[in-house]
Design a protein around this motif. Structure first.
Motif, mmCIF file in Angstrom:
data_model
loop_
_atom_site.group_PDB
_atom_site.id
_atom_site.type_symbol
_atom_site.label_atom_id
_atom_site.label_comp_id
_atom_site.label_asym_id
_atom_site.label_seq_id
_atom_site.Cartn_x
_atom_site.Cartn_y
_atom_site.Cartn_z
ATOM 1 N N UNK A 196 34.076 38.552 -31.180
ATOM 2 C CA UNK A 196 34.034 38.187 -32.594
ATOM 3 C C UNK A 196 35.323 37.475 -33.013
ATOM 4 N N UNK A 197 36.466 38.046 -32.615
ATOM 5 C CA UNK A 197 37.747 37.434 -32.982
ATOM 6 C C UNK A 197 37.931 36.069 -32.349
ATOM 7 N N UNK A 198 37.342 35.892 -31.178
ATOM 8 C CA UNK A 198 37.482 34.614 -30.487
ATOM 9 C C UNK A 198 36.895 33.445 -31.252
ATOM 10 N N UNK A 199 35.965 33.746 -32.141
ATOM 11 C CA UNK A 199 35.348 32.678 -32.939
ATOM 12 C C UNK A 199 36.166 32.347 -34.177
ATOM 13 N N UNK A 200 37.246 33.094 -34.421
ATOM 14 C CA UNK A 200 38.076 32.870 -35.597
ATOM 15 C C UNK A 200 39.376 32.183 -35.191
ATOM 16 N N UNK A 201 39.781 31.222 -35.963
ATOM 17 C CA UNK A 201 41.026 30.499 -35.689
ATOM 18 C C UNK A 201 42.172 31.236 -36.379
ATOM 19 N N UNK A 240 45.966 50.582 -36.352
ATOM 20 C CA UNK A 240 45.109 50.147 -35.243
ATOM 21 C C UNK A 240 43.693 50.664 -35.425
ATOM 22 N N UNK A 241 43.549 51.942 -35.719
ATOM 23 C CA UNK A 241 42.203 52.492 -35.885
ATOM 24 C C UNK A 241 41.523 51.946 -37.133
ATOM 25 N N UNK A 242 42.272 51.803 -38.219
ATOM 26 C CA UNK A 242 41.681 51.246 -39.433
ATOM 27 C C UNK A 242 41.170 49.831 -39.229
ATOM 28 N N UNK A 243 41.994 48.986 -38.623
ATOM 29 C CA UNK A 243 41.601 47.598 -38.371
ATOM 30 C C UNK A 243 40.425 47.532 -37.398
ATOM 31 N N UNK A 244 40.454 48.381 -36.381
ATOM 32 C CA UNK A 244 39.373 48.391 -35.397
ATOM 33 C C UNK A 244 38.028 48.720 -36.054
ATOM 34 N N UNK A 245 38.017 49.693 -36.953
ATOM 35 C CA UNK A 245 36.765 50.061 -37.613
ATOM 36 C C UNK A 245 36.259 48.914 -38.477
ATOM 37 N N UNK A 281 30.518 47.217 -23.984
ATOM 38 C CA UNK A 281 31.723 47.844 -24.539
ATOM 39 C C UNK A 281 32.068 47.288 -25.910
ATOM 40 N N UNK A 282 32.617 48.148 -26.765
ATOM 41 C CA UNK A 282 32.904 47.748 -28.148
ATOM 42 C C UNK A 282 34.134 46.850 -28.250
ATOM 43 N N UNK A 283 35.165 47.104 -27.452
ATOM 44 C CA UNK A 283 36.349 46.242 -27.492
ATOM 45 C C UNK A 283 35.998 44.815 -27.079
ATOM 46 N N UNK A 300 32.663 46.672 -38.101
ATOM 47 C CA UNK A 300 31.664 46.339 -39.124
ATOM 48 C C UNK A 300 31.328 44.863 -39.094
ATOM 49 N N UNK A 301 32.335 44.028 -38.840
ATOM 50 C CA UNK A 301 32.088 42.578 -38.771
ATOM 51 C C UNK A 301 31.259 42.227 -37.535
ATOM 52 N N UNK A 302 31.554 42.892 -36.424
ATOM 53 C CA UNK A 302 30.792 42.631 -35.198
ATOM 54 C C UNK A 302 29.343 43.080 -35.369
ATOM 55 N N UNK A 303 29.137 44.237 -35.995
ATOM 56 C CA UNK A 303 27.778 44.739 -36.221
ATOM 57 C C UNK A 303 26.964 43.742 -37.019
ATOM 58 N N UNK A 304 27.559 43.208 -38.084
ATOM 59 C CA UNK A 304 26.832 42.283 -38.952
ATOM 60 C C UNK A 304 26.686 40.900 -38.330
ATOM 61 N N UNK A 305 27.733 40.425 -37.672
ATOM 62 C CA UNK A 305 27.689 39.068 -37.092
ATOM 63 C C UNK A 305 26.711 38.985 -35.932
ATOM 64 N N UNK A 306 26.783 39.942 -35.019
ATOM 65 C CA UNK A 306 25.932 39.924 -33.828
ATOM 66 C C UNK A 306 24.624 40.684 -34.034
ATOM 67 N N UNK A 307 24.443 41.245 -35.255
ATOM 68 C CA UNK A 307 23.246 42.030 -35.570
ATOM 69 C C UNK A 307 23.030 43.118 -34.525
ATOM 70 N N UNK A 308 24.087 43.874 -34.285
ATOM 71 C CA UNK A 308 24.043 44.924 -33.271
ATOM 72 C C UNK A 308 23.167 46.082 -33.726
#
Length: 639
Positions: free
Chosen positions: A530-535, A443-448, A522-524, A452-460
């Protein structure tokens, strides 16, 4: 644990003679490799985890648990598959600092398919089963951050005793036999750190003051053979430890990510740095040291002290005469500076760095922020050197650079592509404490990775002043910090303005992870967006959903941290005398309970936030018609 060169280890006096040589050629190697690969583009996401496991032997008749010193023996068998069929292997195994530890990683990196999230837990379970299959009936393998009675009398099997007057550590408590024997690096580091420092390392952890804990809490160290030096180093109301093994004998969970290019790697390095204290608080798992309950929940400062090779001059205790710098931190500590142009504006603490090396890097066309970072790393001496590795080809080798780089153990590590490999620029996320179950670690590994994907996709923009990251690193380790402490975090994650200034405010971990209404997203929620945009396929969606639910519950306090669960188990145990002592019997019962939870034989909703049932699988279904790629996202324009 870093670079594992083979050869004949040098003594500290011999290593010290070559300190300038290692720095000189390490910098040349860095410059050559940097310029050769700075234009490398197009690497897609690859990532993986590292987990360290402990082998524990149970004496059921006497209700006693000991650390089993069979790590090197087990590694010989565990590595057979890699040696005979490296392309098909499902796990890789490496030695770790202690003879009771082994380190396991996936056989091959995970890739840019979202379906890879669904095989992480299965691979972790496979690794654990590999070790368990080699154990004796009275042995168990646990992903436990720290053995509860490490350093107590009779803590190993076979039995071993410390020797305060000889050996690598000269510890009152930690025996030489507990240091891994199959590779000379570990004992060499132990000896050289002590000799460079000029005295034994000193680790002092505040005792948890219960109703019957002695006040003041002061141990009589003469019973262990102390010559007076340990008593002088020990602090009142603290648990004292005196060896590298008390830190590097701990286990952890680390994650490494490959970036598309150097710019993306720098962005991830910077924007993950403020997350390190948050994740340390969430994964807190270490409240017990040397058989005592303490008033901290994490291992970080213990490891920091355990490898602190700074001399008295470097620690600012004596005037500089023989050494070059006063150095504020141990070589195992938090990040001291950001790497990108945008991040550099938040570098608000004085940075100690080698001006001569900095000028050399600038003259060699290395940008000022990278030059500053490397010149800071190279204020350290090499503390482990092999005679066969002194003279190297700086055009083709990187061992001198990695010698210094790999013994700067910071919360994040920026990693160059290895020489002559297909591996790209990477960053390593290092703060997390290892968890008891494969579900938690996955869970923690996948979350991290998702962050990283959210940071890059949303340019956080996660950046806050580095001084506030340091403050967070101290507060996040306190008892029950996940619920009781507030950490500095950036309010406006979507600001692209690097000149906006200090946008940090104090938030609870719950607010950082789950949000604070309209004030903070919030990060979650960002990861879910981010996941919502993936099928995603149903199995992967189910698994990742459970991971996010668990982390949300951990932040909210509806799922206990491992540290809180361990503390509660001890204080509610019928043999506990409210004196902060974790006896052999309590430790034995705790190991049994932890093992049963790990194996799924004991339900523990208070730790896991429920009864998780993921759909993790061994591999990605070959028949899947639709494959979703998490492509390499171009880095933000403003660094």
């Amino acid at each position: 644990m870093g670079l594992l060169s083979e050869g004949t280890p040098l003594s500290w006096p011999e290593t010290k003679k070559h300190a300038d040589h290692v720095r000189e050629h390490g910098i040349k190697q860095f410059i050559n490799q940097f310029h050769q690969l700075k234009g490398r583009q197009g690497d897609c996401l690859k990532w993986g985890d590292e987990i360290e496991y402990m082998i524990i032997k149970l004496d059921h008749k006497n209700r006693k648990a000991r650390l089993s010193l069979r790590g090197s023996e087990l590694l010989e068998v565990l590595r057979e598959a890699e040696e005979t069929n490296p392309k098909e292997v499902r796990s890789l195994w490496r030695p770790e600092y202690a003879e009771y530890m082994v380190e396991g990683t996936p056989g091959h990196p995970y890739g840019s398919l979202v379906q890879h999230f669904n095989i992480v837990e299965h691979n972790m379970s496979f690794r654990r089963s590999e070790v368990q299959s080699l154990l004796q009936p009275d042995e168990v393998v646990l992903s436990l951050t720290n053995f509860f009675r490490l350093g107590c009398e009779d803590f190993t099997y076979p039995p071993s005793r410390p020797n305060p007057t000889s050996g690598a550590s000269q510890s009152l408590f930690f025996s030489e036999a507990a240091i891994t024997q199959s590779h000379p690096r570990f004992a060499t580091l132990t000896r050289n750190i002590r000799e460079r420092r000029g005295e034994k390392v000193a680790i002092n952890v505040p005792i948890y003051k219960d109703l019957k804990t002695p006040r003041p809490f002061v141990e009589d160290l003469s019973q262990y053979g102390d010559d007076g030096s340990s008593a002088a180093a020990a602090k009142e109301d603290h648990v004292y430890m005196d060896a590298m093994g008390f830190g590097m004998g701990c286990s952890c969970l680390q994650m490494t990510f490959q970036a598309c290019n150097i710019r993306e790697a720098r962005v991830l390095y910077d924007h993950l740095t403020p997350l390190c204290p948050v994740m340390l608080a969430l994964t807190a798992a270490t409240p017990i040291y040397r058989g005592y309950l303490t008033d901290v929940d994490c291992r970080w400062d213990v490891i920091s002290s355990s490898v602190d090779c700074r001399t008295r001059e470097e620690r600012g205790l004596d005037p500089l005469r023989n050494d070059r710098f006063v150095i504020p931190k141990s070589r195992y500590d938090s990040v001291d500076c950001y790497l990108s142009e945008c991040g550099a504006r938040y570098n608000d603490i004085p940075l100690v760095y080698d001006k001569q090396i900095y000028d050399q890097l600038i003259d060699s066309k290395i940008d000022e922020f990278m030059a500053q970072h490397v010149a800071h790393l190279f204020i350290r001496d090499s503390i482990s050197l092999f005679s066969e590795k002194i003279h190297q080809d700086d055009e083709k080798e990187m061992d001198h650079f990695e010698n210094i780089q790999s013994t700067n153990w910071q919360t994040m590590r920026f990693k160059l592509p290895p020489v002559n490999s297909n591996i790209g620029w990477r960053v390593e996320f290092r703060p997390c404490e290892v968890q008891l179950t494969d579900f938690e670690n996955a869970a923690f590994g996948v979350f991290i990775v998702l962050l990283t994907r959210a940071i890059l996709t949303f340019k956080l923009n996660m950046l806050i002043p580095i001084s506030k990251v340091d403050e967070n690193m101290k507060n996040c380790q306190k008892r029950n910090a996940v619920l009781d402490e507030k950490l500095w975090f950036r309010r406006d994650l979507f600001s692209r303005d690097c000149d906006k200034g200090d946008d940090a405010s104090l938030m609870t971990v719950n607010e950082i992870i789950n949000g604070k209404g309209e004030e903070f997203v919030g990060l979650i929620p960002l990861v879910r967006q981010y996941l919502g945009a993936l099928d995603m396929d149903a199995d992967t969606a189910c698994t990742t959903g459970q991971y996010l639910n668990f982390i949300s519950a951990r932040a909210a306090g509806t799922a206990m941290t491992t540290a809180a669960w361990l503390r509660s188990f001890v204080t509610s145990h019928p043999e506990y005398k409210q004196d902060s002592v974790v006896s052999d019997g309590i430790a034995y019962d705790l190991i049994i309970a932890a093992s049963e939870i790990t194996q799924g034989k004991r339900e523990c909703k208070e730790l896991l936030g429920g009864t998780p049932k993921t759909r993790t699988s061994e591999d990605i279904p070959k028949a899947m018609k639709k494959i979703i790629q998490m492509t390499c996202i171009p880095p933000r324009n403003a660094e």
